[in-house]
Design an enzyme around this catalytic site. Sequence first.
Site: not given
Length: 430
Positions: A21-22, A167, A169, A315, A342, A346, A388
């Site tokens: 995905k990344s 992070s 991102q 994740d 997230k 989570r 997830r």
Amino acid sequence: MNQIIHPITSIKGSIEVPGDKSISHRAVMLGALSLGNTHIHGFLNGEDCLSTIRVFRQLGVEIDRVAETSYIIKGKGLNQLQEPKYVLDVGNSGTTIRLTAGILAGQPFHSVLIGDDSILKRPMKRIKEPLSLMGAKIDGREEGKYAPLSIRGGKLKGIAYHSPVASAQVKSAILFAGLFADQKTTVIEPFQSRDHSENMLLQFGAKLEKANQEVTIWPSPRLEGQEVNIPGDFSSAAFFIAAALLVPNSLLRIKNIGLNPTRIGFLQAMQQMNGQIEILNLHYEGNESVGDILVKSSNLQGITISGDWIPKIIDELPLFAVVATQAEGITKVTNAEELRVKESDRISTIANELRQVGVKVEELTDGFVIEGKQRIQGGQVSTHGDHRIGMAMAIAGLIAKEPIIIQQAEAVNISYPQFFEHLRQISTIK
């Protein structure tokens, strides 16, 4: 959509999971900023990555699908994106909104980024602050704390930024903005986060140096289109690693998986818990480690993880909680407060859903404690719109006393549309 997961007797065979995905996100973005064509093979056709394609088409990039998981990105160079006529909707994708914000910060036009209800709750100040320091004009709800984000891009200046969070991102948004700065840009993290952006920037021709927690990028490189072969997503493979470890009489080979050292904290944790896992056929695709994973049923022992381990397993922590229920002794996770922001909270969500099927969980502000082994009962749970959480509870269903019914199971389409089908293919039902 509800999905019923039945207890099974074994996991057998071999499987390939969809593309990472990344890497899929980043291949589209850097292909769009490069000169010439980028050919992407093994692209993840999950909803998040398709959001990235949709956004960059709105920015004037021609993107053609030429096979089931193959695309051609017709790049025009760093400074050829077009001002969008409409708001850019990223759907559920945190990667899309944060990394695209970094790119848009360097564009000489106005744009607005928005997403679904989950995106509207996720923290954006962590990218607004460094991008504003670089000279971008960014605003949003509550003074830029939340999306929608309004970005008036333009000339940027290079900075040295000490990120308060580890992070990928945040780091990637700053590095992508650094492509458009007047001098070098450096990001320093408290712990090293995943480094797919750095690897791919180097592959496309950027001038970049990295040393553990510190990364520096120089502006205005000549990025050139590449052939990108995307390996299987480790975070998707992790669910099958867990299934084969937990279900008795199991032996599973997972083929062509990305084994980037900044991504495989879950695998290392399973090995430390006494999991029988072997890496085969290790090689490189571009700058990424790739190989096969062979997994056998194992008797697991509880461990404690914290600190610099967390970014490498972030994740997979909901899945790790499920595994912890079947490990002897105490398993403890701390320093994982990032899980609170997230797709869902989570920590709270996985703890509550495990309690729904009879598991005792102690919830911490930054993690959880689980003592095993515990017997998982059947029952009804929800994904709460988080892919997830849904897949983690599916693995719990394989070893439960009675079937587990997963509500809002369509959430798995965000990252793994074929998940339930693949799970059935390798399962022997009682």
